[in-house]
Design an enzyme around this catalytic site. Structure first.
Site, short mmCIF file in Angstrom:
data_model
loop_
_atom_site.label_atom_id
_atom_site.label_comp_id
_atom_site.label_asym_id
_atom_site.label_seq_id
_atom_site.Cartn_x
_atom_site.Cartn_y
_atom_site.Cartn_z
CB CYS A 30 -0.94 0.13 1.29
SG CYS A 30 -0.02 -0.03 2.88
CG HIS A 50 -4.25 0.83 3.96
ND1 HIS A 50 -3.77 0.24 3.36
CD2 HIS A 50 -5.18 1.62 3.51
CE1 HIS A 50 -4.24 0.36 2.00
NE2 HIS A 50 -5.20 1.35 2.38
CG ASP A 94 -7.04 2.60 -0.51
OD1 ASP A 94 -5.65 2.56 -0.98
OD2 ASP A 94 -7.42 2.16 0.56
#
Length: 665
Positions: A396, A440, A456
């Site tokens: 991520c 994250h 995202d």
């Protein structure tokens, strides 16, 4: 020594290895001296050992003072004390400093398991103290545990009442938990591989209790901090924290019953100031302050577990425009590097609006062969170019950094948000557990009229990570917690293991929330639910009443024991009077002689007292060997007194008759 070993367990990962070895050797030396295999060192040898260990300690500390170094120095002092234990007074000193060491342990470990370990060591110390005072008593260990158990049962109600009602006022001073030991968690800088390292850690980050239904899994974005400045390959905060005077954090954020839309967070220690919250939240507890970016911070670093409360707001609480300074800030890029990513951003900007740029980049992530992995390849120079155009494999942090770079190259203000995403239900679904592997990073872009909007890239590349969690996202790769073999979360297919781990976590959560976290605000909230609206003043009266009642009960019990002891003393005084009667009658009392033997010798010397003496002896024997209690009854005492008076009268009569015969002669 067993208690000393147990008390070192909560600090084993904080103490340097040389200190643990030194403690084992010092205590072992004392044990060998106790068994007669070695002699304790003399004064000069003790001084030499102390100086050597102090020199090693100073070299290890290197001028850095913290709670960690202070506690390690205290442990060193306890270890050295074993070589000075030569008499009873020395062992009293060891007892008290080990009890203090148990209190020091609570600075670092407050979970219920560590509390039980500390209490077990204290119990050993208390049993040892009984041995110290009465070493020759038979079955001393077994009776010591029985006495300790009875004392605990007697004092436990008073302890609980004082815990609940004793006023929880803030101290006049506070000691911050300044520690040199690194905490697991998010940092204020991010390189591409940093968060992937956290993904291999199953420690708790925080727990959350909602007043109503929790949001859906894919909406659980716990915002922590903004990273908006790119320095080569590292994202960092452009605003640096100002230095401040050390102090303790306000750990109590309990403010009554949770209402709909509110949620409580119990955060594990991070040694950082930022708190984690859902977007569009507002602070309810007063141990939080809100920043301009709809983030939340504590006034002091979270050096211990801390509880705080927030409330979800329905409306968008963001500013609707950016200043010129803010636009420059969120468009900043290094002067050179990653030319292909810059060109991609420029090309996307020519093709449409900012919304279209966002859609096209996310479409690229969905349609092309990008992979979400915990085993990303080593990125060369111009790592963003390598990720977007060559490797196409990352975590991520890689994708959030690359997306933010492209958006800024396209002229769209963008920033990275670091935090956590997800959270699994605890036992019974009472709360959510957010773990380190839920760490994250995602992107927020500024869109005119809408403010900051979450984008995202991970949701486009691996939607299962956002909808179900990290385990499902890397299931085919098999990399979930591959470096943490002892974690129960690694073995998700073992239902019994998962159930046991969640039950243990529930117990610890309630302990942290209602025992460790029972502070001033929580106490006042509990007291407000009682009839009469109890305040601080009434709490003082209640506490005084509890203490007074406990003292009254103790006084009554003591008075009953004194009365029982007086009865026992009366019995012994009567037996003593009989023994003196025997000696005055020319029958000396011999050590170890039974009452029956003494009565027979008295009967030979004074035949007139034979029946009374034998009856007296039988009553004494029955009292000591046949009755279930040592306390003599009033009837027994009256009977013994009557027999003693009879023997004295019979002796006088014998003496009078002898005198009369001599006079007649």
């Amino acid at each position: 020594m067993a208690a000393f070993g147990i008390l070192l367990v909560p600090q084993w990962d904080r103490l340097p290895a040389w200190l643990l070895v030194a403690c084992v050797l010092l205590a072992g030396w004392r044990w060998l001296a106790q068994t007669g295999r070695l002699r304790l060192p003399g004064r000069w040898l003790r001084i030499g050992i102390m100086l050597v260990l102090m020199a090693i300690y100073i070299a290890t500390v290197r001028g850095h003072f913290s709670v960690d170094t202070a506690s390690s120095f205290f442990v060193l002092a306890v270890g050295l004390k074993w070589l000075e234990t030569r008499n009873t007074r020395d062992f009293y000193v060891v007892f008290f400093i080990l009890v203090y060491l148990a209190a020091v342990n609570f600075l670092f470990r407050q979970a219920i398991l560590w509390a039980l370990i500390d209490f077990s060591a204290i119990a050993l110390l208390l049993v040892g103290l009984q041995h110290l005072n009465a070493p020759d008593l038979p079955a001393g260990t077994r009776n010591g545990w029985k006495r300790l158990g009875m004392l605990t049962l007697k004092t436990l109600p008073v302890v609980i009442l004082l815990f609940v009602f004793f006023p929880r006022m803030a101290p006049l001073w506070s000691v911050p938990m300044v520690s040199g030991q690194a905490r697991t968690g998010l940092s204020d800088t991010m390189r591409p591989g940093d968060i992937s390292n956290l993904a291999q850690n199953s420690e708790r980050a925080f727990r959350v209790t909602f007043g109503g239904e929790p949001p859906a899994y894919q909406e659980r974005y716990w915002r922590g901090l903004i990273l908006d400045y790119l320095d080569d390959e590292t994202w960092r905060r452009s605003e640096q924290e100002l230095p401040q005077r050390p102090a303790r954090i306000a750990r109590d954020g309990g403010v009554g019953t949770l209402e709909a839309g509110q949620y409580d967070v119990l955060l594990e220690p991070t040694d950082r100031k930022w708190a984690f919250a859902l977007k569009n939240s507002s602070a309810v507890s007063d141990n939080l302050v809100e920043t301009a970016q709809n983030l939340f911070e504590f006034r002091r670093p979270a050096d211990t577990s801390v509880r705080y409360r927030l409330e979800l707001q329905g409306e968008n609480r963001q500013a609707q425009s950016l200043s010129l300074f803010e636009r420059r800030r969120y468009l900043q890029l290094p002067a050179q590097g990653n030319p292909r990513a810059r060109a991609l951003g420029t090309r996307l900007a020519r093709d449409g609006t900012p919304e279209a740029v966002v859609r096209q980049l996310l479409q690229r992530f969905r349609e092309q062969a990008y992979y979400y992995t915990l085993r990303p390849p080593e990125m060369p120079d111009d790592g963003i170019d390598a990720l977007l155009f060559d490797e196409k494999r990352g975590f991520c942090a890689h994708y959030a950094g690359a997306a933010t770079f492209v958006f800024r190259a396209a002229g769209i203000p963008a920033r990275i948000v670091a935090g956590y995403q997800g959270g699994e239900p605890g036992a019974g679904g009472e709360y959510l557990i957010v773990r380190q592997y839920d760490a994250h990073a995602w992107t927020e872009v500024w869109l005119q009229g809408r403010g900051w909007v979450r984008v995202d890239p991970t949701a486009a590349i691996a939607p299962e990570r956002i909808e179900s969690g990290l385990r499902e996202a890397v299931e085919e790769e098999g990399s979930f917690l591959e470096d943490d073999l002892m974690s129960p979360q690694r073995y998700g297919d073992l239902e019994m293991l998962q159930w046991a781990a969640l039950q243990l976590d529930r117990i610890n959560y309630q302990w942290q929330r209602w025992v460790v976290g029972y502070q001033g605000q929580s106490q006042m909230d509990l007291m407000s639910r009682l009839p009469g609206g109890i305040g601080l003043k009434e709490l003082g009266y209640l506490t005084a009443g509890v203490v007074g009642l406990a003292l009254l009960v103790a006084a009554l019990v003591s008075a009953m024991r004194v009365q029982r002891g007086q009865k026992q003393d009366r019995f012994r005084r009567i037996v003593g009077s009989w023994q003196r009667f025997c000696e005055q009658s020319g029958v000396p009392v011999r050590t170890g002689e039974t009452p029956d033997v003494l009565a027979e010798r008295l009967a030979e010397a004074l035949p007139a007292t034979a029946d009374s003496a034998r009856s007296f002896a039988r009553l004494v024997n029955r009292h000591y060997y046949s009755q279930p209690t040592e306390v003599a009854s009033d009837l027994e005492i009256r009977h013994l007194r009557q027999l003693l008076k009879t023997m004295k009268r019979q002796r006088r009569q014998k003496h009078s008759s002898s005198t009369g015969i001599h006079a007649h002669d």
